[in-house]
Scaffold this active site. Structure first.
Site, PDB file in Angstrom:
ATOM      1  N   ASP A 145       0.855  -1.200   0.012  1.00  0.00           N
ATOM      2  CA  ASP A 145       0.129  -0.137  -0.027  1.00  0.00           C
ATOM      3  C   ASP A 145       0.880   1.393  -0.005  1.00  0.00           C
ATOM      4  O   ASP A 145       2.135   1.150   0.412  1.00  0.00           O
ATOM      5  CB  ASP A 145      -0.730   0.049   1.379  1.00  0.00           C
ATOM      6  CG  ASP A 145      -2.165  -0.983   1.250  1.00  0.00           C
ATOM      7  OD1 ASP A 145      -2.663  -1.340  -0.068  1.00  0.00           O
ATOM      8  OD2 ASP A 145      -2.669  -1.055   2.229  1.00  0.00           O
ATOM      9  N   ARG A 157      -1.471  -0.595  -8.516  1.00  0.00           N
ATOM     10  CA  ARG A 157      -2.757  -0.316  -8.288  1.00  0.00           C
ATOM     11  C   ARG A 157      -2.687   1.289  -8.380  1.00  0.00           C
ATOM     12  O   ARG A 157      -1.945   1.982  -7.846  1.00  0.00           O
ATOM     13  CB  ARG A 157      -3.160  -0.604  -6.802  1.00  0.00           C
ATOM     14  CG  ARG A 157      -4.418  -0.210  -6.312  1.00  0.00           C
ATOM     15  CD  ARG A 157      -4.482   0.009  -4.877  1.00  0.00           C
ATOM     16  NE  ARG A 157      -4.423  -1.582  -4.198  1.00  0.00           N
ATOM     17  CZ  ARG A 157      -4.099  -1.789  -3.205  1.00  0.00           C
ATOM     18  NH1 ARG A 157      -3.887  -0.417  -1.950  1.00  0.00           N
ATOM     19  NH2 ARG A 157      -3.814  -2.786  -2.526  1.00  0.00           N
ATOM     20  N   GLU A 181     -13.930  10.633   3.073  1.00  0.00           N
ATOM     21  CA  GLU A 181     -14.142  10.379   1.531  1.00  0.00           C
ATOM     22  C   GLU A 181     -15.494  10.984   1.304  1.00  0.00           C
ATOM     23  O   GLU A 181     -15.534  11.639   0.162  1.00  0.00           O
ATOM     24  CB  GLU A 181     -13.925   9.094   1.217  1.00  0.00           C
ATOM     25  CG  GLU A 181     -12.597   8.970   0.811  1.00  0.00           C
ATOM     26  CD  GLU A 181     -12.102   7.157   1.034  1.00  0.00           C
ATOM     27  OE1 GLU A 181     -10.811   6.829   1.015  1.00  0.00           O
ATOM     28  OE2 GLU A 181     -13.160   6.349   1.165  1.00  0.00           O
TER      29      GLU A 181
HETATM   30  P1  FDA Z   1     -13.717   9.768  -5.137  1.00  0.00           P
HETATM   31  O1  FDA Z   1     -13.497  10.119  -3.691  1.00  0.00           O
HETATM   32  O2  FDA Z   1     -13.644  10.875  -6.318  1.00  0.00           O
HETATM   33  O3  FDA Z   1     -15.407   9.228  -5.039  1.00  0.00           O
HETATM   34  C1  FDA Z   1     -16.006   9.038  -6.094  1.00  0.00           C
HETATM   35  C2  FDA Z   1     -17.406   8.589  -5.952  1.00  0.00           C
HETATM   36  O4  FDA Z   1     -17.334   7.205  -5.458  1.00  0.00           O
HETATM   37  C3  FDA Z   1     -18.040   9.460  -4.936  1.00  0.00           C
HETATM   38  O5  FDA Z   1     -18.717  10.414  -5.528  1.00  0.00           O
HETATM   39  C4  FDA Z   1     -18.985   8.482  -4.149  1.00  0.00           C
HETATM   40  O6  FDA Z   1     -19.938   8.258  -4.857  1.00  0.00           O
HETATM   41  C5  FDA Z   1     -18.100   7.000  -4.172  1.00  0.00           C
HETATM   42  N1  FDA Z   1     -17.318   6.880  -2.999  1.00  0.00           N
HETATM   43  C6  FDA Z   1     -15.821   7.131  -2.958  1.00  0.00           C
HETATM   44  N2  FDA Z   1     -15.642   6.791  -1.779  1.00  0.00           N
HETATM   45  C7  FDA Z   1     -16.504   6.337  -1.180  1.00  0.00           C
HETATM   46  C8  FDA Z   1     -16.877   5.739   0.227  1.00  0.00           C
HETATM   47  N3  FDA Z   1     -15.740   5.673   1.162  1.00  0.00           N
HETATM   48  N4  FDA Z   1     -18.085   5.356   0.557  1.00  0.00           N
HETATM   49  C9  FDA Z   1     -19.113   5.564  -0.178  1.00  0.00           C
HETATM   50  N5  FDA Z   1     -18.884   6.111  -1.575  1.00  0.00           N
HETATM   51  C10 FDA Z   1     -17.940   6.538  -1.858  1.00  0.00           C
HETATM   52  N6  FDA Z   1      -5.257   5.471  -0.816  1.00  0.00           N
HETATM   53  C11 FDA Z   1      -4.103   5.309  -0.512  1.00  0.00           C
HETATM   54  O7  FDA Z   1      -3.367   6.618  -0.236  1.00  0.00           O
HETATM   55  N7  FDA Z   1      -3.168   4.499  -0.613  1.00  0.00           N
HETATM   56  C12 FDA Z   1      -3.403   3.150  -0.730  1.00  0.00           C
HETATM   57  O8  FDA Z   1      -2.824   2.241  -0.733  1.00  0.00           O
HETATM   58  C13 FDA Z   1      -5.063   2.977  -1.254  1.00  0.00           C
HETATM   59  N8  FDA Z   1      -5.242   1.805  -1.474  1.00  0.00           N
HETATM   60  C14 FDA Z   1      -6.607   1.419  -2.071  1.00  0.00           C
HETATM   61  C15 FDA Z   1      -7.241   0.302  -2.404  1.00  0.00           C
HETATM   62  C16 FDA Z   1      -8.432   0.286  -3.136  1.00  0.00           C
HETATM   63  C17 FDA Z   1      -8.948  -1.077  -3.765  1.00  0.00           C
HETATM   64  C18 FDA Z   1      -9.191   1.347  -3.207  1.00  0.00           C
HETATM   65  C19 FDA Z   1     -10.564   1.509  -3.811  1.00  0.00           C
HETATM   66  C20 FDA Z   1      -8.703   2.590  -2.645  1.00  0.00           C
HETATM   67  C21 FDA Z   1      -7.496   2.439  -1.985  1.00  0.00           C
HETATM   68  N9  FDA Z   1      -7.056   3.968  -1.606  1.00  0.00           N
HETATM   69  C22 FDA Z   1      -5.913   4.379  -1.228  1.00  0.00           C
HETATM   70  C23 FDA Z   1      -7.921   5.087  -1.494  1.00  0.00           C
HETATM   71  C24 FDA Z   1      -8.130   6.097  -2.580  1.00  0.00           C
HETATM   72  O9  FDA Z   1      -6.946   6.818  -2.618  1.00  0.00           O
HETATM   73  C25 FDA Z   1      -9.443   6.991  -2.324  1.00  0.00           C
HETATM   74  O10 FDA Z   1      -9.291   7.632  -1.183  1.00  0.00           O
HETATM   75  C26 FDA Z   1     -10.686   6.317  -2.496  1.00  0.00           C
HETATM   76  O11 FDA Z   1     -10.681   5.282  -3.050  1.00  0.00           O
HETATM   77  C27 FDA Z   1     -11.656   7.397  -2.738  1.00  0.00           C
HETATM   78  O12 FDA Z   1     -11.550   7.689  -3.900  1.00  0.00           O
HETATM   79  P2  FDA Z   1     -12.367   7.477  -5.335  1.00  0.00           P
HETATM   80  O13 FDA Z   1     -11.313   7.031  -6.216  1.00  0.00           O
HETATM   81  O14 FDA Z   1     -13.296   6.379  -5.005  1.00  0.00           O
HETATM   82  O15 FDA Z   1     -13.121   8.630  -6.008  1.00  0.00           O
END
Ligand code: FDA
Length: 310
Positions: free
Chosen positions: A135, A187, A295
């Site tokens: 990670d 990732r 988030e």
């Molecule tokens: P964004 O935050 O723009 O959200 C897009 C849409 O997705 C939102 O409008 C909402 O609808 C939905 N959504 C997003 N998060 C949600 C939540 N928690 N609950 C409900 N709905 C939600 N970060 C990091 O710094 N180091 C790492 O190693 C990892 N590893 C990792 C693994 C995996 C499998 C995932 C999915 C994420 C990570 N992350 C991470 C976290 C990542 O950096 C980020 O903070 C979250 O994924 C939220 O960003 P989104 O890309 O989903 O988009």
């Protein structure tokens, strides 16, 4: 900008001891939406349940703020035990590890303890045909994590170890370019930490544009990419890109967090995409849980409602 302010406010409030105590005492029931349980058996049960929907698992033992070398090595033992238990249950062990939790930054017997422990974990996973993703944590750890990733890929191969790039960091495109000789398994995420504007893009549109560039560059290079986001627009764009460029479906996968957008996870799996859920478990769930609330305000409302129901 508003996103940033919201995240900052939540992370500041959730860092207060009395808030943590309150959530720990009243919030476990609601936290279970995002955390599979407190032990490995619960996490493995969650993998089995997801299998029913055609979704793969990525196990993550939660353990932040572990600091002494003894605690870090004990934590690494628990990850090794998780690998053993998954293998014994017939589940190909795919785990994520934060190098800080296994001792990154601490020198023991002339070597970084995080690297020593990661080597043991990756070696065990390789023996079981498993996979370890390192990670990515806050920006102060990126250099060391990428250096250790390079050492581990050279030793164990890119089919056994991968890492993460965060699209909010200005540096990530250069990091991606510098890793290409490894044919890295990466990732791509937006980034979850509170970072200063000197290192991370404050504007969401820039973070999203950078996200696309990173994913597309990996796909164009033919290196495996884990598209880790819940952002439906980005997911649709990636689907179009792979179609337009004839990218095979086994050259990438979508990844999402356990309990987040379960509908979308199932739908993508139904459409024949490879989908993997990141399944956190462990007694130390509070910091992970706080980041999920930070988030999106929807999650904060979900938690408040759950806690008020008692
Ligand atoms: P964004 O935050 O723009 O959200 C897009 C849409 O997705 C939102 O409008 C909402 O609808 C939905 N959504 C997003 N998060 C949600 C939540 N928690 N609950 C409900 N709905 C939600 N970060 C990091 O710094 N180091 C790492 O190693 C990892 N590893 C990792 C693994 C995996 C499998 C995932 C999915 C994420 C990570 N992350 C991470 C976290 C990542 O950096 C980020 O903070 C979250 O994924 C939220 O960003 P989104 O890309 O989903 O988009």
């Amino acid at each position: 900008m508003i996103d940033q302010l919201y995240r900052k406010a939540v992370l500041t409030v959730s860092g207060q001891k009395f808030v943590e105590d309150l959530v720990r005492s009243r919030g476990w029931r609601v936290a279970q939406r995002f955390v599979a349980g407190e032990d490995a058996a619960s996490a493995l049960r969650a993998v089995r349940e997801l299998e029913g929907d055609g979704i793969l698992g990525n196990l993550d033992l939660l353990g932040e703020f572990i600091d002494s070398p003894e605690q870090c090595s004990a934590f690494a033992e628990r990850v090794l035990s998780l690998l053993d238990q998954a293998n014994a249950a017939g589940i190909p062990p795919y785990v994520s590890v934060k190098l800080s939790s296994v001792g990154q930054g601490q020198t023991v017997n002339g070597e970084d303890l995080g690297l020593t422990n990661a080597r043991r974990i990756v070696s065990r996973a390789k023996g079981y045909g498993g996979f370890v993703c390192l990670d990515m944590e806050d920006h102060t750890r990126v250099d060391q994590t990428l250096t250790q990733f390079r050492l581990l890929v050279n030793e164990f191969g890119n089919e056994t170890v991968g890492t993460v790039l965060q699209s909010y960091l200005y540096r990530s495109e250069a990091d991606l370019a510098a890793l290409q000789d490894l044919r890295p398994n990466l990732r791509i995420v937006k980034g979850a930490y509170l970072e200063p504007p000197s290192v991370a893009m404050p504007d969401k549109a820039d973070v999203d544009a950078s996200y696309r560039r990173l994913v597309y560059a990996q796909l164009r290079a033919g290196h495996y990419v884990n598209v880790a986001t819940h952002d439906e627009r980005l997911i649709e764009d990636v689907k179009h890109f792979v179609l337009a460029h004839g990218v095979r479906r086994d050259a990438f996968e979508f990844q999402m967090l356990y309990g987040v957008r379960r509908d979308l996870q199932k739908e993508l799996a139904r459409q024949g995409y490879r989908v993997r859920a990141y399944i956190p478990y462990g007694r130390d769930w509070y910091p992970y849980f706080s980041r999920r609330i930070a988030e999106t305000p929807r999650n904060a409302l979900f938690v408040l409602r759950g806690m008020l129901k008692g």
